[in-house]
Design a protein around this motif. Structure first.
Motif, short mmCIF file in Angstrom:
data_model
loop_
_atom_site.label_atom_id
_atom_site.label_comp_id
_atom_site.label_asym_id
_atom_site.label_seq_id
_atom_site.Cartn_x
_atom_site.Cartn_y
_atom_site.Cartn_z
N SER A 21 -6.65 -1.37 1.55
CA SER A 21 -5.81 -0.17 1.47
C SER A 21 -6.48 0.92 0.64
O SER A 21 -6.42 2.10 1.01
CB SER A 21 -4.45 -0.53 0.85
N THR A 22 -7.12 0.54 -0.46
CA THR A 22 -7.81 1.55 -1.27
C THR A 22 -9.04 2.09 -0.54
O THR A 22 -9.37 3.28 -0.66
CB THR A 22 -8.24 0.97 -2.64
N MET A 23 -9.71 1.22 0.23
CA MET A 23 -10.84 1.70 1.03
C MET A 23 -10.37 2.75 2.03
O MET A 23 -11.00 3.81 2.20
CB MET A 23 -11.49 0.53 1.77
N TYR A 24 -9.27 2.45 2.72
CA TYR A 24 -8.73 3.41 3.68
C TYR A 24 -8.37 4.72 2.98
O TYR A 24 -8.73 5.82 3.45
CB TYR A 24 -7.49 2.84 4.37
N ALA A 25 -7.66 4.62 1.86
CA ALA A 25 -7.21 5.83 1.16
C ALA A 25 -8.39 6.67 0.68
O ALA A 25 -8.34 7.91 0.72
CB ALA A 25 -6.32 5.44 -0.02
N ALA A 26 -9.45 6.01 0.22
CA ALA A 26 -10.61 6.74 -0.29
C ALA A 26 -11.40 7.41 0.82
O ALA A 26 -11.98 8.49 0.63
CB ALA A 26 -11.51 5.78 -1.06
N THR A 82 -5.93 10.49 -4.40
CA THR A 82 -5.10 11.38 -5.23
C THR A 82 -3.61 11.19 -4.99
O THR A 82 -2.80 11.84 -5.65
CB THR A 82 -5.47 12.85 -4.96
N VAL A 83 -3.22 10.32 -4.06
CA VAL A 83 -1.79 10.11 -3.81
C VAL A 83 -1.20 9.27 -4.94
O VAL A 83 -1.93 8.57 -5.66
CB VAL A 83 -1.57 9.40 -2.46
N PRO A 84 0.11 9.31 -5.15
CA PRO A 84 0.73 8.45 -6.16
C PRO A 84 0.33 7.00 -5.96
O PRO A 84 0.37 6.49 -4.83
CB PRO A 84 2.23 8.67 -5.94
N PHE A 85 -0.01 6.33 -7.06
CA PHE A 85 -0.60 5.00 -6.96
C PHE A 85 0.09 4.04 -7.94
O PHE A 85 0.30 4.37 -9.11
CB PHE A 85 -2.09 5.06 -7.28
N GLY A 87 -8.29 8.28 -8.69
CA GLY A 87 -8.29 9.67 -9.12
C GLY A 87 -6.92 10.32 -9.23
O GLY A 87 -6.81 11.45 -9.70
N SER A 88 -5.87 9.64 -8.85
CA SER A 88 -4.52 10.22 -8.86
C SER A 88 -4.05 10.55 -10.28
O SER A 88 -4.34 9.83 -11.23
CB SER A 88 -3.53 9.24 -8.22
N GLU A 89 -3.31 11.64 -10.39
CA GLU A 89 -2.65 11.95 -11.66
C GLU A 89 -1.44 11.05 -11.86
O GLU A 89 -1.15 10.62 -12.98
CB GLU A 89 -2.24 13.43 -11.69
N ASP A 90 -0.74 10.79 -10.78
CA ASP A 90 0.44 9.91 -10.81
C ASP A 90 -0.03 8.49 -10.48
O ASP A 90 -0.12 8.11 -9.30
CB ASP A 90 1.47 10.39 -9.80
N LYS A 91 -0.35 7.74 -11.50
CA LYS A 91 -0.81 6.36 -11.29
C LYS A 91 -0.26 5.48 -12.41
O LYS A 91 -0.09 5.92 -13.55
CB LYS A 91 -2.33 6.27 -11.23
N ARG A 92 -0.01 4.21 -12.06
CA ARG A 92 0.67 3.33 -13.00
C ARG A 92 0.30 1.88 -12.74
O ARG A 92 0.12 1.47 -11.60
CB ARG A 92 2.19 3.50 -12.87
#
Length: 225
Positions: free
Chosen positions: A22-27, A159-162, A186-191
């Motif tokens: 999923s992270t590969m796809y998003a990147a 950069t999407v919420p993560f 790289g997202s600002e909204d990450k947790r």
């Protein structure tokens, strides 16, 4: 999925290696329809997977010979590697089953859980070869040097919420292997959220109903309306 639902955006959830995919796809598809990304127990640092790292040591494990001989890697081999992490666990489970053999509810729950946990499929051979070399041997993912189809997977491009949920007692993906994921995104909204449980019990079973899924539901509810 977008065509079937009529929606223009999608939220993606990946578990374990599914989180890696999923992270590969998003990147690699930053201009895609992805709105939110949630991962569970996703490994990024192979140095934290100590036992797996030893078993796949290139001095003793010839991944090219395995793939060239077998093609796709049999599911029994993958499942056996999980069992070897805790060799006594299956014996303990069998004893527990024997002690509750006349409890119909326990037996039904046990069979459903074990069927899901043991539902491994053949691992595509070339993917296994690349995964072993680039991730396990060279540890490229944590270095942002992993390549898919000749393209570098830069997790900082996400950069999407993560959301990353890890299990406190995960023996398959120890925290040392998963802890680097959120800082790389790289997202600002990450947790990152750590919950009680193991690699499997985090997502399946009675405790997951009260721990993991409410967390995901509340997180998505704030970002998907």
């Amino acid at each position: 999925m977008l065509e079937d639902s009529g929606e223009r955006e999608i939220s993606l959830v990946g578990y374990c290696m599914g989180g890696q995919l999923s992270t590969m796809y998003a990147a690699l598809h930053t201009d895609g329809p992805l709105k939110n990304l949630a991962c569970f127990t996703t490994p990024v640092d192979s140095d934290g997977m100590v036992l797996f790292k030893r078993w796949l040591d290139p001095r003793y494990f010839d991944v090219d010979r395995v793939v060239d001989t077998l093609g796709n890697v049999p599911p029994e081999l993958i499942y056996a590697s999980f069992d070897m992490l805790k060799p006594a666990q299956r014996v303990a489970k069998n004893i527990q089953l024997w002690d509750n053999l006349w409890n119909d509810d326990f037996v039904r729950s046990y069979r459903l859980f074990e069927r899901w946990a043991a539902d491994q499929i053949p691992f595509p051979g070339e993917c296994f070869r690349q995964f072993t070399k680039q991730f396990m041997w060279e540890n490229r993912m944590v270095r942002n040097e992993l390549e898919v189809g000749g393209r570098r997977v830069d997790l900082g491009a996400i950069t999407v919420p993560f959301l990353h949920v890890v299990a406190e007692h995960d023996h398959i993906v120890p925290y040392d292997s998963a802890r680097a994921l959120v800082p790389l995104i790289g997202s600002e909204d990450k947790r990152e959220v750590m919950l009680k449980g193991g690699h499997v019990s985090l997502v399946a079973g009675g405790n997951a109903i009260y721990r993991l899924w409410p967390q995901l539901e509340s997180w998505l509810a704030e970002r998907s309306v």
